[in-house]
Write an enzyme that holds these catalytic residues in place. Structure first.
Site, PDB file in Angstrom:
ATOM      1  N   ARG A 221       5.789 -13.069   9.542  1.00  0.00           N
ATOM      2  CA  ARG A 221       6.445 -11.583   9.084  1.00  0.00           C
ATOM      3  C   ARG A 221       7.404 -11.954   9.937  1.00  0.00           C
ATOM      4  O   ARG A 221       8.280 -13.216  10.780  1.00  0.00           O
ATOM      5  CB  ARG A 221       5.863 -10.927  10.198  1.00  0.00           C
TER       6      ARG A 221
ATOM      7  N   GLU B 156       0.716  -1.215   0.026  1.00  0.00           N
ATOM      8  CA  GLU B 156       0.096   0.324  -0.294  1.00  0.00           C
ATOM      9  C   GLU B 156       0.630   1.104   0.041  1.00  0.00           C
ATOM     10  O   GLU B 156       2.020   1.299   0.377  1.00  0.00           O
ATOM     11  CB  GLU B 156      -0.859  -0.391   0.969  1.00  0.00           C
TER      12      GLU B 156
ATOM     13  N   LYS C  45       4.782   0.712   9.150  1.00  0.00           N
ATOM     14  CA  LYS C  45       4.857   1.544   8.731  1.00  0.00           C
ATOM     15  C   LYS C  45       4.431   2.718   9.622  1.00  0.00           C
ATOM     16  O   LYS C  45       4.328   3.983   8.963  1.00  0.00           O
ATOM     17  CB  LYS C  45       3.681   1.633   7.738  1.00  0.00           C
TER      18      LYS C  45
END
Ligand code: ATP
Ligand code: MG
Length: 551
Positions: free
Chosen positions: A257, A32, A267
Protein backbone atom coordinates in the site's frame (compact mmCIF):
# COMPACT_ATOMS: atom_id res chain seq x y z
CA UNK A 1 12.66 5.37 -16.18
CA UNK A 2 9.78 5.52 -13.73
CA UNK A 3 8.99 2.71 -11.35
CA UNK A 4 6.15 1.44 -13.44
CA UNK A 5 8.10 1.20 -16.66
CA UNK A 6 9.26 -2.02 -15.13
CA UNK A 7 8.02 -3.74 -12.03
CA UNK A 8 7.42 -7.27 -10.81
CA UNK A 9 3.76 -7.29 -11.85
CA UNK A 10 4.65 -6.31 -15.37
CA UNK A 11 7.23 -9.08 -15.46
CA UNK A 12 4.52 -11.60 -14.57
CA UNK A 13 2.31 -10.28 -17.35
CA UNK A 14 5.07 -10.50 -19.91
CA UNK A 15 5.72 -14.14 -18.95
CA UNK A 16 2.02 -15.00 -19.08
CA UNK A 17 1.71 -13.57 -22.57
CA UNK A 18 4.88 -15.26 -23.76
CA UNK A 19 3.88 -18.65 -22.39
CA UNK A 20 0.44 -18.35 -23.96
CA UNK A 21 -1.32 -18.54 -20.59
CA UNK A 22 -3.18 -15.40 -21.60
CA UNK A 23 -3.78 -13.81 -24.98
CA UNK A 24 -4.51 -10.41 -23.57
CA UNK A 25 -4.31 -8.60 -20.25
CA UNK A 26 -7.46 -7.69 -18.35
CA UNK A 27 -7.28 -5.82 -15.04
CA UNK A 28 -9.85 -4.11 -12.88
CA UNK A 29 -10.04 -1.36 -10.32
CA UNK A 30 -12.48 -2.65 -7.68
CA UNK A 31 -13.46 0.00 -5.12
CA UNK A 32 -16.15 -0.57 -2.57
CA UNK A 33 -18.55 2.37 -2.92
CA UNK A 34 -18.47 3.20 0.77
CA UNK A 35 -16.54 6.46 0.59
CA UNK A 36 -14.61 8.76 -1.71
CA UNK A 37 -11.37 7.73 -3.38
CA UNK A 38 -8.12 8.88 -1.81
CA UNK A 39 -4.51 9.17 -2.91
CA UNK A 40 -3.88 5.53 -1.94
CA UNK A 41 -6.54 4.44 -4.42
CA UNK A 42 -4.79 6.50 -7.08
CA UNK A 43 -1.91 4.06 -6.81
CA UNK A 44 -4.18 1.14 -7.56
CA UNK A 45 -5.89 3.04 -10.38
CA UNK A 46 -2.64 4.03 -12.06
CA UNK A 47 -1.24 0.51 -11.67
CA UNK A 48 -4.26 -1.29 -13.06
CA UNK A 49 -4.94 1.04 -15.96
CA UNK A 50 -1.39 1.67 -17.03
CA UNK A 51 -0.32 -1.97 -16.83
CA UNK A 52 -3.22 -3.08 -19.02
CA UNK A 53 -2.56 -0.19 -21.34
CA UNK A 54 1.09 -1.21 -21.73
CA UNK A 55 -0.11 -4.43 -23.34
CA UNK A 56 -3.10 -2.98 -25.19
CA UNK A 57 -5.28 -4.77 -22.70
CA UNK A 58 -8.30 -3.43 -20.88
CA UNK A 59 -9.40 -2.41 -17.40
CA UNK A 60 -12.84 -2.59 -15.84
CA UNK A 61 -14.14 -0.23 -13.22
CA UNK A 62 -15.93 -2.57 -10.88
CA UNK A 63 -17.88 -1.61 -7.83
CA UNK A 64 -17.40 -4.18 -5.15
CA UNK A 65 -20.83 -3.59 -3.69
CA UNK A 66 -21.53 -6.67 -1.62
CA UNK A 67 -22.11 -4.85 1.67
CA UNK A 68 -25.43 -2.97 1.30
CA UNK A 69 -25.34 -1.22 4.66
CA UNK A 70 -22.29 0.91 3.96
CA UNK A 71 -22.69 1.59 0.28
CA UNK A 72 -24.32 4.43 -1.54
CA UNK A 73 -24.91 5.76 -5.04
CA UNK A 74 -23.29 9.07 -4.05
CA UNK A 75 -20.03 7.18 -3.68
CA UNK A 76 -20.52 5.34 -6.97
CA UNK A 77 -20.88 8.66 -8.78
CA UNK A 78 -17.93 10.31 -7.10
CA UNK A 79 -15.68 7.33 -7.86
CA UNK A 80 -16.62 7.41 -11.55
CA UNK A 81 -15.90 11.10 -11.71
CA UNK A 82 -12.55 10.72 -9.95
CA UNK A 83 -11.30 7.89 -12.17
CA UNK A 84 -12.21 9.88 -15.29
CA UNK A 85 -10.62 13.01 -13.91
CA UNK A 86 -7.40 11.10 -13.26
CA UNK A 87 -7.41 10.47 -16.99
CA UNK A 88 -8.54 6.86 -17.33
CA UNK A 89 -11.24 5.20 -19.40
CA UNK A 90 -12.64 1.91 -18.27
CA UNK A 91 -13.58 -0.85 -20.68
CA UNK A 92 -16.68 -2.00 -18.77
CA UNK A 93 -18.51 -0.48 -15.86
CA UNK A 94 -19.35 -3.41 -13.60
CA UNK A 95 -21.15 -3.97 -10.35
CA UNK A 96 -20.49 -7.04 -8.23
CA UNK A 97 -24.18 -6.89 -7.37
CA UNK A 98 -25.00 -7.69 -11.01
CA UNK A 99 -23.53 -11.12 -10.39
CA UNK A 100 -25.57 -12.00 -7.29
CA UNK A 101 -27.58 -14.63 -9.19
CA UNK A 102 -24.42 -16.18 -10.56
CA UNK A 103 -22.77 -16.15 -7.14
CA UNK A 104 -25.80 -17.81 -5.60
CA UNK A 105 -25.62 -20.56 -8.21
CA UNK A 106 -21.95 -21.13 -7.48
CA UNK A 107 -22.68 -21.36 -3.76
CA UNK A 108 -25.34 -23.98 -4.51
CA UNK A 109 -22.77 -25.83 -6.61
CA UNK A 110 -20.42 -25.90 -3.61
CA UNK A 111 -23.23 -27.28 -1.43
CA UNK A 112 -23.95 -29.97 -4.00
CA UNK A 113 -20.31 -30.94 -4.04
CA UNK A 114 -20.30 -31.22 -0.25
CA UNK A 115 -18.04 -28.17 -0.05
CA UNK A 116 -20.34 -25.78 1.77
CA UNK A 117 -22.74 -25.99 4.70
CA UNK A 118 -25.23 -23.89 6.59
CA UNK A 119 -24.04 -23.13 10.10
CA UNK A 120 -26.20 -22.06 13.04
CA UNK A 121 -23.32 -20.95 15.25
CA UNK A 122 -23.33 -17.27 16.21
CA UNK A 123 -20.61 -14.94 14.96
CA UNK A 124 -18.94 -15.11 18.39
CA UNK A 125 -19.02 -18.88 18.44
CA UNK A 126 -17.60 -19.07 14.95
CA UNK A 127 -14.74 -16.84 16.05
CA UNK A 128 -14.17 -19.00 19.13
CA UNK A 129 -14.21 -22.23 17.14
CA UNK A 130 -11.77 -20.84 14.61
CA UNK A 131 -8.75 -21.39 16.85
CA UNK A 132 -5.59 -19.31 16.70
CA UNK A 133 -2.31 -19.23 14.85
CA UNK A 134 -0.95 -21.84 17.25
CA UNK A 135 -4.08 -23.91 17.91
CA UNK A 136 -6.23 -25.66 15.34
CA UNK A 137 -9.92 -24.79 15.10
CA UNK A 138 -12.87 -26.92 16.18
CA UNK A 139 -15.49 -28.24 13.82
CA UNK A 140 -18.99 -26.83 14.11
CA UNK A 141 -21.65 -29.32 15.22
CA UNK A 142 -23.53 -28.33 12.04
CA UNK A 143 -20.65 -29.11 9.73
CA UNK A 144 -21.88 -32.49 8.65
CA UNK A 145 -25.40 -31.63 7.58
CA UNK A 146 -26.52 -33.48 4.49
CA UNK A 147 -26.43 -31.86 1.08
CA UNK A 148 -30.26 -31.91 1.05
CA UNK A 149 -30.51 -30.15 4.41
CA UNK A 150 -27.98 -27.57 3.34
CA UNK A 151 -29.75 -26.89 0.04
CA UNK A 152 -33.05 -26.45 1.82
CA UNK A 153 -31.66 -24.23 4.57
CA UNK A 154 -29.73 -22.07 2.13
CA UNK A 155 -32.87 -21.54 0.09
CA UNK A 156 -34.78 -20.63 3.21
CA UNK A 157 -32.02 -18.16 4.10
CA UNK A 158 -32.54 -16.61 0.71
CA UNK A 159 -36.30 -16.55 1.18
CA UNK A 160 -35.94 -14.43 4.27
CA UNK A 161 -37.03 -17.01 6.82
CA UNK A 162 -34.22 -16.21 9.24
CA UNK A 163 -33.07 -13.12 11.06
CA UNK A 164 -29.69 -11.44 10.56
CA UNK A 165 -26.94 -13.55 12.06
CA UNK A 166 -29.11 -16.59 12.64
CA UNK A 167 -27.39 -18.66 9.98
CA UNK A 168 -24.46 -18.38 7.60
CA UNK A 169 -23.16 -20.44 4.71
CA UNK A 170 -19.58 -21.61 5.16
CA UNK A 171 -17.08 -23.21 2.85
CA UNK A 172 -16.09 -26.67 4.08
CA UNK A 173 -12.34 -26.79 3.85
CA UNK A 174 -10.14 -27.58 6.84
CA UNK A 175 -10.59 -26.45 10.45
CA UNK A 176 -6.99 -27.26 11.26
CA UNK A 177 -5.39 -25.54 8.29
CA UNK A 178 -2.32 -23.51 9.26
CA UNK A 179 -3.91 -20.73 7.21
CA UNK A 180 -6.79 -19.46 9.33
CA UNK A 181 -8.53 -18.13 6.22
CA UNK A 182 -9.07 -21.73 5.13
CA UNK A 183 -10.83 -22.77 8.35
CA UNK A 184 -14.28 -22.91 6.85
CA UNK A 185 -14.66 -19.23 5.98
CA UNK A 186 -18.14 -17.74 5.89
CA UNK A 187 -19.24 -17.18 2.30
CA UNK A 188 -22.81 -15.91 2.70
CA UNK A 189 -24.49 -13.96 5.47
CA UNK A 190 -28.02 -12.76 6.11
CA UNK A 191 -28.59 -9.02 5.96
CA UNK A 192 -32.11 -7.70 5.73
CA UNK A 193 -31.19 -4.40 4.14
CA UNK A 194 -31.87 -2.52 0.96
CA UNK A 195 -29.08 -2.55 -1.58
CA UNK A 196 -28.34 0.57 -3.65
CA UNK A 197 -28.51 -1.51 -6.84
CA UNK A 198 -30.61 -4.61 -6.20
CA UNK A 199 -33.07 -3.03 -3.76
CA UNK A 200 -34.83 -5.66 -1.65
CA UNK A 201 -34.29 -8.56 -4.00
CA UNK A 202 -31.75 -10.16 -1.69
CA UNK A 203 -31.51 -10.64 2.04
CA UNK A 204 -28.39 -12.79 1.83
CA UNK A 205 -25.12 -11.33 0.58
CA UNK A 206 -21.84 -13.00 -0.40
CA UNK A 207 -18.79 -12.22 1.71
CA UNK A 208 -16.10 -10.16 0.03
CA UNK A 209 -13.54 -12.97 0.03
CA UNK A 210 -15.96 -15.31 -1.76
CA UNK A 211 -17.38 -12.68 -4.11
CA UNK A 212 -14.13 -11.14 -5.25
CA UNK A 213 -12.57 -14.15 -7.01
CA UNK A 214 -15.91 -14.88 -8.66
CA UNK A 215 -16.20 -11.30 -9.90
CA UNK A 216 -12.69 -11.47 -11.35
CA UNK A 217 -13.37 -14.80 -13.03
CA UNK A 218 -16.75 -13.73 -14.44
CA UNK A 219 -15.18 -10.68 -16.04
CA UNK A 220 -12.22 -12.62 -17.42
CA UNK A 221 -9.75 -10.60 -15.38
CA UNK A 222 -6.32 -12.10 -15.93
CA UNK A 223 -4.37 -10.36 -13.17
CA UNK A 224 -6.19 -9.34 -10.03
CA UNK A 225 -3.99 -6.76 -8.37
CA UNK A 226 -4.67 -6.07 -4.72
CA UNK A 227 -2.92 -4.81 -1.63
CA UNK A 228 -0.60 -6.92 0.46
CA UNK A 229 -3.00 -7.59 3.34
CA UNK A 230 -4.80 -10.03 1.03
CA UNK A 231 -1.74 -12.25 0.64
CA UNK A 232 -3.06 -14.78 3.17
CA UNK A 233 -6.35 -14.84 1.31
CA UNK A 234 -4.78 -16.01 -1.91
CA UNK A 235 -5.20 -19.75 -1.15
CA UNK A 236 -8.91 -19.20 -0.54
CA UNK A 237 -9.16 -17.05 -3.66
CA UNK A 238 -7.75 -19.93 -5.68
CA UNK A 239 -9.94 -22.44 -3.86
CA UNK A 240 -13.07 -20.48 -4.84
CA UNK A 241 -12.08 -20.19 -8.49
CA UNK A 242 -11.28 -23.89 -8.68
CA UNK A 243 -14.20 -25.41 -6.78
CA UNK A 244 -16.80 -23.05 -8.19
CA UNK A 245 -15.60 -24.36 -11.57
CA UNK A 246 -15.03 -20.96 -13.05
CA UNK A 247 -13.99 -21.05 -16.68
CA UNK A 248 -11.41 -18.36 -16.45
CA UNK A 249 -8.65 -18.38 -13.87
CA UNK A 250 -7.54 -15.00 -12.62
CA UNK A 251 -4.29 -14.67 -10.73
CA UNK A 252 -4.19 -12.61 -7.57
CA UNK A 253 -1.06 -10.48 -7.20
CA UNK A 254 -0.42 -8.38 -4.13
CA UNK A 255 1.55 -5.13 -3.85
CA UNK A 256 2.37 -2.81 -0.94
CA UNK A 257 0.00 0.00 0.00
CA UNK A 258 0.95 3.59 -0.49
CA UNK A 259 0.88 5.78 2.60
CA UNK A 260 1.91 9.41 2.86
CA UNK A 261 3.34 11.33 5.78
CA UNK A 262 0.82 13.54 7.61
CA UNK A 263 -1.93 11.87 5.66
CA UNK A 264 -4.79 9.52 6.46
CA UNK A 265 -5.37 6.92 3.77
CA UNK A 266 -8.28 4.97 5.11
CA UNK A 267 -11.84 5.57 4.01
CA UNK A 268 -13.11 4.73 7.46
CA UNK A 269 -11.03 7.45 9.06
CA UNK A 270 -11.70 9.96 6.32
CA UNK A 271 -15.38 9.32 6.83
CA UNK A 272 -14.96 10.06 10.51
CA UNK A 273 -13.27 13.38 9.73
CA UNK A 274 -16.23 14.30 7.53
CA UNK A 275 -18.97 13.07 9.81
CA UNK A 276 -17.53 14.57 12.97
CA UNK A 277 -17.06 17.94 11.31
CA UNK A 278 -13.27 18.17 11.34
CA UNK A 279 -13.44 19.14 7.69
CA UNK A 280 -16.04 20.63 5.41
CA UNK A 281 -16.98 17.51 3.44
CA UNK A 282 -15.16 14.83 1.46
CA UNK A 283 -13.89 17.45 -0.98
CA UNK A 284 -12.45 19.76 1.64
CA UNK A 285 -9.13 20.93 0.13
CA UNK A 286 -7.27 19.53 3.14
CA UNK A 287 -8.52 16.02 2.46
CA UNK A 288 -6.29 13.50 0.66
CA UNK A 289 -9.33 12.43 -1.34
CA UNK A 290 -9.12 12.79 -5.10
CA UNK A 291 -12.00 15.27 -4.94
CA UNK A 292 -10.31 17.25 -2.16
CA UNK A 293 -7.03 17.34 -4.05
CA UNK A 294 -8.83 18.42 -7.21
CA UNK A 295 -10.47 21.27 -5.32
CA UNK A 296 -7.18 22.19 -3.69
CA UNK A 297 -5.72 22.45 -7.20
CA UNK A 298 -3.64 19.33 -7.74
CA UNK A 299 -3.64 18.28 -11.37
CA UNK A 300 -4.24 14.75 -12.68
CA UNK A 301 -0.83 14.92 -14.36
CA UNK A 302 0.91 15.68 -11.08
CA UNK A 303 -0.84 12.85 -9.27
CA UNK A 304 -0.03 10.38 -12.04
CA UNK A 305 3.63 11.43 -12.17
CA UNK A 306 3.87 11.15 -8.40
CA UNK A 307 2.35 7.68 -8.33
CA UNK A 308 4.60 6.50 -11.13
CA UNK A 309 7.59 7.59 -9.14
CA UNK A 310 6.61 5.47 -6.12
CA UNK A 311 7.91 1.93 -6.06
CA UNK A 312 5.77 -1.10 -6.78
CA UNK A 313 6.84 -3.62 -4.20
CA UNK A 314 5.61 -6.22 -1.76
CA UNK A 315 5.95 -3.82 1.17
CA UNK A 316 3.74 -1.01 2.36
CA UNK A 317 5.63 2.23 2.02
CA UNK A 318 5.25 5.69 3.49
CA UNK A 319 6.21 8.43 1.11
CA UNK A 320 6.93 12.02 2.03
CA UNK A 321 4.03 14.32 1.19
CA UNK A 322 6.59 16.77 -0.14
CA UNK A 323 7.24 14.43 -3.00
CA UNK A 324 3.67 14.92 -4.17
CA UNK A 325 4.09 18.67 -3.80
CA UNK A 326 7.22 18.52 -5.88
CA UNK A 327 5.26 17.02 -8.76
CA UNK A 328 2.52 19.62 -8.68
CA UNK A 329 5.09 22.42 -8.75
CA UNK A 330 6.79 20.73 -11.66
CA UNK A 331 3.53 20.41 -13.53
CA UNK A 332 2.34 23.96 -12.89
CA UNK A 333 5.67 25.65 -13.45
CA UNK A 334 5.12 26.04 -17.16
CA UNK A 335 1.33 26.10 -17.14
CA UNK A 336 0.29 28.52 -14.43
CA UNK A 337 0.22 32.25 -15.24
CA UNK A 338 2.18 34.44 -12.83
CA UNK A 339 0.28 37.15 -11.04
CA UNK A 340 0.33 39.23 -7.88
CA UNK A 341 -2.01 38.81 -4.95
CA UNK A 342 -1.89 40.88 -1.81
CA UNK A 343 -2.81 39.02 1.34
CA UNK A 344 -3.76 41.25 4.33
CA UNK A 345 -3.46 44.56 2.47
CA UNK A 346 -1.97 47.85 3.58
CA UNK A 347 -2.75 50.98 1.54
CA UNK A 348 0.18 52.92 0.11
CA UNK A 349 -0.22 56.41 -1.36
CA UNK A 350 2.56 57.50 -3.68
CA UNK A 351 2.49 61.20 -3.02
CA UNK A 352 4.57 62.36 -6.00
CA UNK A 353 2.69 60.26 -8.56
CA UNK A 354 0.18 62.33 -10.62
CA UNK A 355 -3.35 62.14 -9.30
CA UNK A 356 -5.82 60.37 -11.59
CA UNK A 357 -3.11 58.84 -13.75
CA UNK A 358 -3.24 55.13 -14.55
CA UNK A 359 -0.23 53.59 -16.20
CA UNK A 360 -0.24 50.14 -17.77
CA UNK A 361 2.93 48.20 -17.08
CA UNK A 362 4.03 45.24 -19.15
CA UNK A 363 4.90 41.90 -17.66
CA UNK A 364 5.36 38.39 -18.93
CA UNK A 365 2.53 36.00 -18.11
CA UNK A 366 5.10 33.32 -17.34
CA UNK A 367 8.80 34.12 -17.60
CA UNK A 368 9.54 30.38 -17.62
CA UNK A 369 7.27 29.91 -20.60
CA UNK A 370 7.53 33.00 -22.84
CA UNK A 371 5.00 31.54 -25.28
CA UNK A 372 2.26 32.45 -22.83
CA UNK A 373 2.73 36.09 -23.84
CA UNK A 374 2.42 39.34 -21.95
CA UNK A 375 -0.03 40.93 -19.53
CA UNK A 376 -0.80 44.51 -18.53
CA UNK A 377 -0.73 45.60 -14.92
CA UNK A 378 -2.24 48.95 -13.94
CA UNK A 379 -0.25 51.23 -11.68
CA UNK A 380 -1.36 54.47 -10.05
CA UNK A 381 -0.97 56.73 -7.05
CA UNK A 382 -2.67 54.26 -4.73
CA UNK A 383 -1.66 50.67 -4.34
CA UNK A 384 -1.90 47.88 -1.80
CA UNK A 385 1.08 46.06 -0.41
CA UNK A 386 1.09 43.40 2.29
CA UNK A 387 1.08 44.28 5.96
CA UNK A 388 3.88 41.78 6.38
CA UNK A 389 6.05 43.71 3.94
CA UNK A 390 6.24 46.71 6.27
CA UNK A 391 7.75 47.13 9.73
CA UNK A 392 7.91 50.30 11.70
CA UNK A 393 10.85 49.08 13.77
CA UNK A 394 12.54 46.41 11.70
CA UNK A 395 15.23 44.07 12.94
CA UNK A 396 18.59 43.98 11.17
CA UNK A 397 18.53 42.36 7.75
CA UNK A 398 14.92 43.34 7.13
CA UNK A 399 15.02 44.48 3.53
CA UNK A 400 11.40 45.26 2.92
CA UNK A 401 9.64 48.53 3.64
CA UNK A 402 10.33 50.59 6.78
CA UNK A 403 10.52 54.33 7.41
CA UNK A 404 13.18 55.85 5.19
CA UNK A 405 13.86 52.64 3.26
CA UNK A 406 13.47 52.03 -0.43
CA UNK A 407 12.20 48.82 -2.08
CA UNK A 408 11.45 47.69 -5.58
CA UNK A 409 7.82 47.14 -6.53
CA UNK A 410 7.79 44.08 -8.77
CA UNK A 411 7.29 45.12 -12.42
CA UNK A 412 7.10 48.82 -11.41
CA UNK A 413 9.23 51.39 -9.58
CA UNK A 414 11.28 51.90 -6.45
CA UNK A 415 9.30 53.47 -3.65
CA UNK A 416 10.53 54.97 -0.41
CA UNK A 417 8.55 55.11 2.79
CA UNK A 418 8.25 58.72 3.95
CA UNK A 419 5.41 58.74 6.45
CA UNK A 420 3.19 56.42 8.46
CA UNK A 421 -0.52 57.05 9.05
CA UNK A 422 -2.03 55.45 12.16
CA UNK A 423 -5.55 55.13 13.47
CA UNK A 424 -6.70 56.11 16.98
CA UNK A 425 -5.47 52.75 18.32
CA UNK A 426 -2.01 53.20 16.94
CA UNK A 427 -2.39 50.70 14.11
CA UNK A 428 -0.64 51.50 10.87
CA UNK A 429 -3.41 52.04 8.30
CA UNK A 430 -1.60 53.74 5.45
CA UNK A 431 1.88 54.50 4.23
CA UNK A 432 2.83 57.61 2.33
CA UNK A 433 5.69 56.97 -0.06
CA UNK A 434 7.48 58.62 -2.93
CA UNK A 435 8.53 56.90 -6.11
CA UNK A 436 11.47 57.46 -8.43
CA UNK A 437 10.22 57.66 -12.06
CA UNK A 438 13.70 56.71 -13.32
CA UNK A 439 13.58 53.29 -11.76
CA UNK A 440 10.82 51.84 -13.94
CA UNK A 441 11.20 48.14 -14.42
CA UNK A 442 12.48 47.03 -17.79
CA UNK A 443 14.22 50.32 -18.59
CA UNK A 444 17.63 49.05 -17.62
CA UNK A 445 17.97 51.48 -14.70
CA UNK A 446 21.22 50.83 -12.86
CA UNK A 447 21.52 53.88 -10.69
CA UNK A 448 20.85 52.41 -7.26
CA UNK A 449 20.36 48.94 -5.94
CA UNK A 450 17.76 47.91 -3.43
CA UNK A 451 17.71 44.65 -1.53
CA UNK A 452 13.99 44.04 -1.30
CA UNK A 453 11.40 43.40 -3.99
CA UNK A 454 7.78 43.28 -2.91
CA UNK A 455 4.52 42.74 -4.74
CA UNK A 456 1.49 45.01 -4.87
CA UNK A 457 -1.86 45.58 -6.53
CA UNK A 458 -3.19 48.90 -7.87
CA UNK A 459 -5.91 50.01 -5.46
CA UNK A 460 -8.69 51.40 -7.64
CA UNK A 461 -8.80 48.34 -9.92
CA UNK A 462 -7.98 45.71 -7.31
CA UNK A 463 -10.28 42.71 -7.22
CA UNK A 464 -11.26 41.45 -3.76
CA UNK A 465 -10.13 37.94 -3.04
CA UNK A 466 -10.01 35.44 -0.25
CA UNK A 467 -6.92 33.34 0.26
CA UNK A 468 -7.11 30.00 1.98
CA UNK A 469 -3.79 28.72 3.23
CA UNK A 470 -3.40 25.16 4.40
CA UNK A 471 -1.23 23.21 6.76
CA UNK A 472 -1.25 19.41 7.02
CA UNK A 473 -4.50 18.12 8.44
CA UNK A 474 -2.67 15.52 10.49
CA UNK A 475 0.23 16.73 12.60
CA UNK A 476 2.11 13.51 13.01
CA UNK A 477 4.27 11.98 10.38
CA UNK A 478 2.76 8.57 10.60
CA UNK A 479 -0.60 6.98 10.93
CA UNK A 480 0.36 4.96 13.98
CA UNK A 481 -2.67 4.81 16.24
CA UNK A 482 -1.21 2.94 19.12
CA UNK A 483 1.05 5.36 20.90
CA UNK A 484 -0.25 6.20 24.37
CA UNK A 485 -3.83 5.35 23.59
CA UNK A 486 -4.13 8.20 21.13
CA UNK A 487 -6.27 7.99 18.05
CA UNK A 488 -5.60 9.77 14.83
CA UNK A 489 -8.20 12.35 15.84
CA UNK A 490 -5.83 13.55 18.56
CA UNK A 491 -3.39 14.37 15.82
CA UNK A 492 -5.73 16.57 13.83
CA UNK A 493 -4.07 19.94 13.32
CA UNK A 494 -6.30 22.69 14.78
CA UNK A 495 -4.58 25.24 12.52
CA UNK A 496 -4.87 23.43 9.24
CA UNK A 497 -6.82 26.26 7.59
CA UNK A 498 -6.07 29.99 7.66
CA UNK A 499 -8.38 32.38 5.85
CA UNK A 500 -7.12 35.79 4.74
CA UNK A 501 -8.64 38.60 2.74
CA UNK A 502 -6.91 40.67 0.12
CA UNK A 503 -6.78 41.73 -3.49
CA UNK A 504 -5.62 40.41 -6.84
CA UNK A 505 -4.82 42.02 -10.18
CA UNK A 506 -7.84 43.22 -12.21
CA UNK A 507 -7.33 40.72 -15.05
CA UNK A 508 -8.05 37.96 -12.53
CA UNK A 509 -11.71 38.92 -12.64
CA UNK A 510 -12.18 36.65 -15.63
CA UNK A 511 -10.76 33.58 -13.99
CA UNK A 512 -12.85 30.45 -13.86
CA UNK A 513 -13.27 27.79 -11.19
CA UNK A 514 -10.17 25.59 -10.99
CA UNK A 515 -7.96 28.04 -12.89
CA UNK A 516 -4.48 27.88 -11.45
CA UNK A 517 -1.99 30.70 -10.87
CA UNK A 518 1.35 31.31 -9.36
CA UNK A 519 1.14 34.30 -7.02
CA UNK A 520 4.48 36.01 -6.76
CA UNK A 521 6.24 34.88 -3.57
CA UNK A 522 3.19 32.95 -2.28
CA UNK A 523 3.03 29.86 -4.40
CA UNK A 524 0.47 28.11 -6.55
CA UNK A 525 -3.24 28.72 -6.05
CA UNK A 526 -6.48 27.30 -7.43
CA UNK A 527 -9.76 29.16 -7.88
CA UNK A 528 -12.08 27.34 -5.49
CA UNK A 529 -14.99 25.93 -7.49
CA UNK A 530 -17.40 25.89 -4.57
CA UNK A 531 -16.80 29.13 -2.68
CA UNK A 532 -16.00 31.58 -5.45
CA UNK A 533 -18.85 34.02 -6.15
CA UNK A 534 -19.41 36.93 -8.52
CA UNK A 535 -18.39 39.29 -5.70
CA UNK A 536 -15.36 37.45 -4.46
CA UNK A 537 -12.75 35.10 -5.82
CA UNK A 538 -11.62 32.43 -3.39
CA UNK A 539 -8.18 30.93 -3.87
CA UNK A 540 -6.87 27.72 -2.33
CA UNK A 541 -3.15 27.55 -1.92
CA UNK A 542 -2.07 24.32 -3.56
CA UNK A 543 1.52 24.53 -2.49
CA UNK A 544 4.04 27.19 -1.57
CA UNK A 545 7.01 27.87 -3.81
CA UNK A 546 9.80 26.39 -1.79
CA UNK A 547 10.51 22.92 -0.71
CA UNK A 548 13.46 21.18 0.79
CA UNK A 549 12.63 18.04 -1.15
CA UNK A 550 15.12 16.92 -3.75
CA UNK A 551 14.30 14.22 -6.20
P1 ATP B 1 -9.76 1.76 2.66
O1 ATP B 1 -9.09 1.05 3.79
O2 ATP B 1 -9.33 3.16 2.50
O3 ATP B 1 -11.26 1.58 2.65
P2 ATP B 1 -9.79 -0.32 0.82
O4 ATP B 1 -8.65 -1.12 0.35
O5 ATP B 1 -10.74 -0.97 1.76
O6 ATP B 1 -9.23 1.03 1.38
P3 ATP B 1 -11.29 -0.43 -1.59
O7 ATP B 1 -12.45 0.38 -1.99
O8 ATP B 1 -11.47 -1.85 -1.33
O9 ATP B 1 -10.66 0.30 -0.35
O10 ATP B 1 -10.07 -0.18 -2.61
C1 ATP B 1 -10.09 -0.38 -3.97
C2 ATP B 1 -8.72 -0.77 -4.40
O11 ATP B 1 -7.77 0.23 -4.03
C3 ATP B 1 -8.28 -2.06 -3.74
O12 ATP B 1 -7.73 -2.89 -4.72
C4 ATP B 1 -7.28 -1.62 -2.73
O13 ATP B 1 -6.35 -2.62 -2.49
C5 ATP B 1 -6.68 -0.37 -3.37
N1 ATP B 1 -6.15 0.53 -2.36
C6 ATP B 1 -6.80 1.10 -1.32
N2 ATP B 1 -5.97 1.82 -0.56
C7 ATP B 1 -4.74 1.73 -1.12
C8 ATP B 1 -3.44 2.27 -0.80
N3 ATP B 1 -3.25 3.03 0.26
N4 ATP B 1 -2.42 1.96 -1.62
C9 ATP B 1 -2.60 1.19 -2.70
N5 ATP B 1 -3.79 0.66 -3.05
C10 ATP B 1 -4.85 0.91 -2.28
MG1 MG C 1 -12.43 -1.75 2.06
Amino acid sequence: MDNQTSNFIKEIMIKDLESGKHKTIVTRFPPEPNGYLHIGHAKSIVLNFSLADDFNGSTNLRFDDTNPVKEDIEFVNSIKEDVKWLGYEWENLCFASNYFDEMYKRAVLLINKGLAYVDDLSADEIREYRGTLTEPGKESPFRNRTVEDNLELFERMRNGEFANGEKVLRAKIDMSSPNINLRDPVIYRISHSTHHNTGDKWCIYPMYTFAHPLEDAIEGVTHSICTIEFEDQRPFYNWVVEHCEMESTPQQIEFGRLNLTNTVTSKRKLKQLVEEGYVDGWDDPRMPTISGMRRRGFTPESIRSFIKETAVSKHNATVDFEMLEHFVREDLKLKAPRTMGVINPLKVVITNYPEGQIELLDAEINPENPEMGMRKIPFSREIYIEQDDFMENPPKKYFRLFPGNEVRLKHAYFIKCEEIVKDANGNVVELRCTYDPQTKSGTGFTGRKVKGTIHWVEATHAVPAEFRLYEPLILDDTEDENDEGKTFLDKVNPNSLEIHQGFVEPNMKESMPNDKFQFFRHGYFNVDPRLTTVEKLVFNRIVSLKSSFKI
